[in-house]
Design a protein around this motif. Structure first.
Motif, PDB file in Angstrom:
ATOM      1  N   PHE A   1       0.835  -1.070  -0.006  1.00  0.00           N
ATOM      2  CA  PHE A   1      -0.010  -0.090   0.054  1.00  0.00           C
ATOM      3  C   PHE A   1       0.890   1.393   0.091  1.00  0.00           C
ATOM      4  CE2 PHE A   1      -2.781  -3.382   2.030  1.00  0.00           C
ATOM      5  CZ  PHE A   1      -3.789  -3.216   1.104  1.00  0.00           C
ATOM      6  N   PRO A   2       0.755   1.979  -0.924  1.00  0.00           N
ATOM      7  CA  PRO A   2       1.875   3.090  -1.327  1.00  0.00           C
ATOM      8  C   PRO A   2       1.636   4.384  -0.152  1.00  0.00           C
ATOM      9  CG  PRO A   2       0.026   3.390  -3.035  1.00  0.00           C
ATOM     10  CD  PRO A   2      -0.281   2.111  -2.065  1.00  0.00           C
ATOM     11  N   HIS A   3       0.461   4.265   0.572  1.00  0.00           N
ATOM     12  CA  HIS A   3       0.158   5.573   1.463  1.00  0.00           C
ATOM     13  C   HIS A   3       0.386   5.123   2.932  1.00  0.00           C
ATOM     14  CE1 HIS A   3      -3.418   3.018   1.413  1.00  0.00           C
ATOM     15  NE2 HIS A   3      -3.787   3.310   2.704  1.00  0.00           N
ATOM     16  N   MET A   4       0.939   3.678   3.002  1.00  0.00           N
ATOM     17  CA  MET A   4       1.367   3.208   4.422  1.00  0.00           C
ATOM     18  C   MET A   4       2.858   3.255   4.458  1.00  0.00           C
ATOM     19  SD  MET A   4      -1.923   0.522   4.592  1.00  0.00           S
ATOM     20  CE  MET A   4      -1.467  -0.069   6.463  1.00  0.00           C
ATOM     21  N   THR A   5       3.305   3.279   5.461  1.00  0.00           N
ATOM     22  CA  THR A   5       4.741   2.857   5.546  1.00  0.00           C
ATOM     23  C   THR A   5       5.209   1.441   5.785  1.00  0.00           C
ATOM     24  OG1 THR A   5       4.775   2.692   8.193  1.00  0.00           O
ATOM     25  CG2 THR A   5       5.022   4.891   7.404  1.00  0.00           C
ATOM     26  N   VAL A   6       6.205   1.135   5.622  1.00  0.00           N
ATOM     27  CA  VAL A   6       6.604  -0.386   5.774  1.00  0.00           C
ATOM     28  C   VAL A   6       6.185  -1.014   6.950  1.00  0.00           C
ATOM     29  CG1 VAL A   6       8.642  -1.895   6.098  1.00  0.00           C
ATOM     30  CG2 VAL A   6       8.685  -0.216   4.358  1.00  0.00           C
ATOM     31  N   LEU A   7       6.200  -0.478   8.033  1.00  0.00           N
ATOM     32  CA  LEU A   7       5.651  -1.102   9.506  1.00  0.00           C
ATOM     33  C   LEU A   7       4.226  -1.238   9.256  1.00  0.00           C
ATOM     34  CD1 LEU A   7       6.582  -2.122  12.074  1.00  0.00           C
ATOM     35  CD2 LEU A   7       6.209   0.324  13.153  1.00  0.00           C
ATOM     36  N   ASP A   8       3.497  -0.178   8.843  1.00  0.00           N
ATOM     37  CA  ASP A   8       2.056  -0.278   8.998  1.00  0.00           C
ATOM     38  C   ASP A   8       1.762  -1.128   7.588  1.00  0.00           C
ATOM     39  OD1 ASP A   8       1.773   1.809  10.653  1.00  0.00           O
ATOM     40  OD2 ASP A   8       1.589   3.410   9.297  1.00  0.00           O
ATOM     41  N   ASN A   9       2.399  -1.438   6.620  1.00  0.00           N
ATOM     42  CA  ASN A   9       2.119  -2.354   5.858  1.00  0.00           C
ATOM     43  C   ASN A   9       2.411  -3.888   6.388  1.00  0.00           C
ATOM     44  OD1 ASN A   9       1.557  -2.302   2.609  1.00  0.00           O
ATOM     45  ND2 ASN A   9       2.892  -0.601   3.272  1.00  0.00           N
ATOM     46  N   ILE A  10       3.129  -4.007   7.002  1.00  0.00           N
ATOM     47  CA  ILE A  10       3.377  -5.251   7.603  1.00  0.00           C
ATOM     48  C   ILE A  10       2.320  -5.819   8.818  1.00  0.00           C
ATOM     49  CG2 ILE A  10       5.098  -6.750   8.943  1.00  0.00           C
ATOM     50  CD1 ILE A  10       7.266  -5.244   7.551  1.00  0.00           C
TER      51      ILE A  10
END
Length: 247
Positions: free
Chosen positions: A91-100
């Motif tokens: 998801f481009p609008h989310m940080t790496v941490l939020d994606n995970i």
């Protein structure tokens, strides 16, 4: 004992059979590599296992449960399967941490704090600890694909499906993604990989399956498939691949 069993699987698109009577059994901790030309059915097979496609005939069993049964809960099945595509799908609008953390928190009910802790542990394990707060467009293709693999791992799946995960990468970035997959194998993860990386398939696989026009023409150990293929179509495919690498 099998973790995954596929029996007489058929899949049609607009009257054309993309998979034709595929049978496959995968044991716990086994790594199966699917090889074959583009359009041979490798990606469709993975999508059927993850219930992203409905099957037209046959059955798929996960831990002895028929997951292709109309009574099966597809969402519950997918919680036990991790899938990584060639096009990252972060998801481009989310940080790496939020994606995970998204799937563990929203789909599995893991408390946010614990999900973040486990996500950071995975990022550290795979050399991306400093990217937790970054957005996908600030990462290289190789880093994005490693994050996609970590995101799938964060749900602690029973089975990982990897669909041509290096095909969209520059050659210089392929090695870092293959390194992650190699580590997963060493950790005992059960995996099915569709790949064009013949050298890697030979190194990492317990079983290599050659798909051709929707038919599983041949399966065997990497040594047998790559040095003494029994089927004429397998020999022709491997000869073509080897010839193209020499150009």
């Amino acid at each position: 004992m099998t973790l995954l069993r596929i029996e007489n699987l058929w899949k049609d698109y607009h009257g054309h059979s993309v998979l034709r009577g595929v049978d496959l059994a995968v044991a716990p901790h086994e790594v199966v590599c699917l090889i074959g030309a583009s359009g041979s059915g490798k990606s469709t097979l993975l999508r059927c296992v993850n219930l992203l496609e409905t099957v037209d005939d046959g059955a798929i069993f996960l831990d002895e449960e028929e997951i292709t049964s109309p009574r099966a809960d597809a969402d519950a099945v997918r919680k036990r399967i991790g899938m990584v595509f060639q096009s990252y799908n972060l998801f481009p609008h989310m940080t790496v941490l939020d994606n995970i953390c998204l799937a563990p928190v929203k789909a599995h009910g893991v408390p946010r704090g614990r999900a973040e802790e486990e996500a950071r542990e995975l990022l550290t394990r795979f050399g991306l600890a400093d990217k937790a707060g970054a957005y996908p467009d600030r990462l290289s293709g190789g880093q994005q694909q490693r994050v996609a693999i970590i995101r799938a791992l964060a749900t602690r799946p029973r089975l990982m499906l990897l669909d041509e995960v290096t095909s969209a990468l520059d050659p210089a970035l392929v090695a870092e993604v293959l390194g992650v997959i190699r580590e997963l194998r060493e950790g005992g993860m059960t995996m099915i990989l569709a790949t064009h990386e013949m050298g890697f398939a030979r190194e990492i696989a317990d079983t290599v399956c050659f798909l051709d026009e929707g038919v599983l023409r041949e399966r065997g150990t990497p040594e047998q498939i790559f040095t003494e293929p029994r089927h004429e179509r397998t020999r022709a495919f491997l000869s073509t691949v080897i010839a193209s690498r020499r150009l």
